[in-house]
Design an enzyme around this catalytic site. Structure first.
Site, PDB file in Angstrom:
ATOM      1  N   LYS A 119      -7.579 -59.962  52.054  1.00 50.88           N
ATOM      2  CA  LYS A 119      -6.315 -60.064  52.790  1.00 50.88           C
ATOM      3  C   LYS A 119      -5.875 -61.521  52.956  1.00 50.88           C
ATOM      4  O   LYS A 119      -4.692 -61.813  53.075  1.00 50.88           O
ATOM      5  CB  LYS A 119      -6.429 -59.372  54.136  1.00 50.88           C
ATOM      6  CG  LYS A 119      -6.624 -57.866  53.951  1.00 50.88           C
ATOM      7  CD  LYS A 119      -6.192 -57.048  55.117  1.00 50.88           C
ATOM      8  CE  LYS A 119      -6.032 -55.578  54.767  1.00 50.88           C
ATOM      9  NZ  LYS A 119      -7.226 -54.985  54.118  1.00 50.88           N
TER      10      LYS A 119
HETATM   11  C1  LIG Z   1      -7.290 -53.835  53.316  1.00 52.52           C
HETATM   12  C2  LIG Z   1      -8.520 -53.570  52.544  1.00 52.52           C
HETATM   13  C3  LIG Z   1      -8.556 -52.617  51.491  1.00 52.52           C
HETATM   14  C4  LIG Z   1      -7.368 -51.767  51.125  1.00 52.52           C
HETATM   15  O1  LIG Z   1      -6.348 -52.505  50.510  1.00 52.52           O
HETATM   16  P1  LIG Z   1      -4.851 -51.910  50.419  1.00 52.52           P
HETATM   17  O2  LIG Z   1      -4.013 -53.018  49.933  1.00 52.52           O
HETATM   18  O3  LIG Z   1      -4.516 -51.494  51.828  1.00 52.52           O
HETATM   19  O4  LIG Z   1      -4.897 -50.743  49.491  1.00 52.52           O
HETATM   20  C5  LIG Z   1      -9.745 -52.453  50.799  1.00 52.52           C
HETATM   21  N1  LIG Z   1     -10.850 -53.157  51.117  1.00 52.52           N
HETATM   22  C6  LIG Z   1     -10.860 -54.074  52.110  1.00 52.52           C
HETATM   23  C7  LIG Z   1     -12.120 -54.791  52.416  1.00 52.52           C
HETATM   24  C8  LIG Z   1      -9.704 -54.317  52.857  1.00 52.52           C
HETATM   25  O5  LIG Z   1      -9.731 -55.213  53.861  1.00 52.52           O
END
Ligand SMILES: *Cc1c(COP(=O)(O)O)cnc(C)c1O
Length: 483
Positions: A119
């Protein structure tokens, strides 16, 4: 024009700027902002991008989607991905690609940022962009969000210390890991306010929604994953992944590769969908889900049923609603906002989305949008964690493990040698309890994260009961907002 934005639900297709989409997040009619057209790049343009160091590659992609000039975008990107925030980078590579034995699978590491989850790739530039736009407008912004884990710390780390932005995050008092709590706690103070609710994540989300519905707090901003600024920032790492595959294999430009993406809210994979639409040679984009498999069912069977999510070992994929898919619906509907608005109305009313509402066949997510998916179980992920470690690629976290489990399946079924890239979404350090359970040991912590969960975090959180009024009080007190 790819630098103008329309709402997926607006019948008049009124044009909005990139900055409006950045600040508003959601369109006024509840739809999502999409570029009024996706830029289709020439072979030469793509080759040029592929040859650039990451920060310039990022600016080169973003330039196609906003009117900010290259210099400004490069400045944003240099700050967002600097050595303090992404200390593992070398030779202009911020998201290194590493092969897993000789399986034909590689892991692209997206989690070397300040909060150890991918993120950061989208939120770090988001912080830089928003503070720049606010400065230009002479404006300030208070952001209120709810988190059950990764988003909270990534968003706080992104705006920490910025002058024109303040952020408050509601999190459940119990439910998050000690490490996740500590990651937020160390950021408390200055423009970051952490509020702990004696309730659960649903309470947190409900309170945010209700507060924003009140005139006093109607101006609060959000940082959620449907923001176009975040999606467009994520497109760059697909270009970087492809460039690195070319360097590490005997593929030539134009040969296609597959990506497997551990998915929840559909933000990560959506960026790949746009990268391919822009001309990047990607064959399959495969979503890996855990037991919360609403996305998988949508892609396979053409139906999305809203359900309660259950708790798994990969909590950041425990979602009930993948809001970002509406952007694919828009494409499936041939860019007809009336059709999308009507389909979403039916979905909100009945809790079921049927691709038929968009006038397309049930297989359209696969046959028209070109997506695929697999669901993984806890046992699948555990096995993938073991195999990956045994093959010398080290420890992986349970989310990345969902992707690896799917990649092993794909390679076993495949009759050609198309390289498969799995996007890493978090570092093992975030899920040490589960790693310990699976392997009986945990990897050494990166120096950045040593000891952070040993500090007492009690004073870093304002603890309140889960009521709208209690949270409103805290915001008024701390932000000196007029009542
Ligand atoms: C947010 C997140 C996801 C999912 O990603 P999306 O973009 O919401 O599909 C998967 N793994 C981790 C560790 C995350 O923080």
């Amino acid at each position: 024009m790819s630098k103008e934005y329309v709402s997926t639900r607006d019948p008049d297709q009124e044009r909005h700027s990139y900055d409006e989409s950045l600040i508003q997040g959601l369109a006024p009619d509840g739809g999502l902002f999409v570029p009024s057209s996706i830029p289709r790049l020439s072979e030469g343009q793509i080759k040029t991008l592929l040859g650039l160091p990451y920060t310039q590659m990022f600016a080169g992609v973003k330039e196609l989607f906003s009117y900010h000039d290259t210099k400004i975008l490069e400045e944003i990107s240099r700050r967002a991905y600097d050595l303090n925030r992404f200390p593992h980078q070398s030779d202009g590579v911020v998201t290194p690609l590493r092969p897993v034995g000789n399986t034909g699978i590689s892991i692209q590491h997206l989690s070397f940022g300040p909060t150890a989850a991918f993120k950061d790739m989208a939120l770090q530039p988001f912080g830089q962009e928003i503070s720049r736009v606010l400065a230009e407008r002479g404006d300030t912004l208070d952001i209120l969000g709810a988190t059950s884990g990764d988003t909270g710390s990534a968003a706080e780390a992104a705006v920490k210390g910025l002058e024109r932005v303040r952020i408050a995050m509601l999190s459940p008092l119990s439910g998050m890991s000690k490490f996740q709590r500590a990651q937020m706690g160390v950021l408390s103070g200055g423009n970051v306010l952490n509020i702990s609710l004696k309730g659960n994540f649903d309470d947190a989300q409900r309170i945010v929604k209700e507060l924003k519905g009140q005139p006093e707090f109607a101006d609060l901003g959000a940082v959620n994953s449907i923001n176009w600024a975040r999606i467009s920032s994520q497109i760059a790492y697909y270009f970087s992944g492809y460039a690195q595959v070319l360097q590490q294999s005997n593929l030539k430009f134009g040969d296609k590769i597959d990506f497997v993406i551990p998915s929840g809210n559909f933000g990560n994979i959506l960026a790949g969908y746009y990268a391919r639409a822009m001309g990047l040679p990607i064959r399959n984009l495969v979503a890996a889900t855990n037991e919360n498999d609403v996305l998988h069912k949508l892609i396979q069977y053409g139906e999305y049923k809203k359900v309660e999510s259950s708790v798994t070992d990969s909590p950041s994929m425990d979602i009930a609603e993948a809001s970002n898919v509406e952007r694919v619906y828009y494409d499936l509907a041939g860019g007809d906002p009336t059709l999308v608005a009507e389909a979403m109305r039916q979905y909100l009313e009945s809790g079921v989305m049927d691709l038929g509402y968009l006038g397309v066949v049930k297989s359209a997510m696969r046959t028209v949008a070109g997506l695929n998916s697999f669901r993984t179980s806890k046992a699948d992920r555990e096995q993938a964690m073991r195999i990956t470690k045994d093959s010398g690629a080290g420890f992986i976290d349970p989310h990345t493990a969902a992707g690896m489990a799917v990649a092993y399946k794909l390679v076993a079924q495949s009759d050609d040698e198309t390289p498969v890239v799995v996007l890493e979404t978090a570092l093992p350090v975030k899920f040490e309890d589960r790693i310990q359970e699976v392997h009986g040991e945990i990897p050494d912590r990166d120096p950045r994260f040593k000891g952070i969960d040993e500090k007492d975090m009690k004073d870093q959180f304002v603890v309140v009961k889960p009521s709208v009024e209690a949270v409103a009080e805290v915001l008024r007190d701390n932000w000196e907002r007029a009542a």
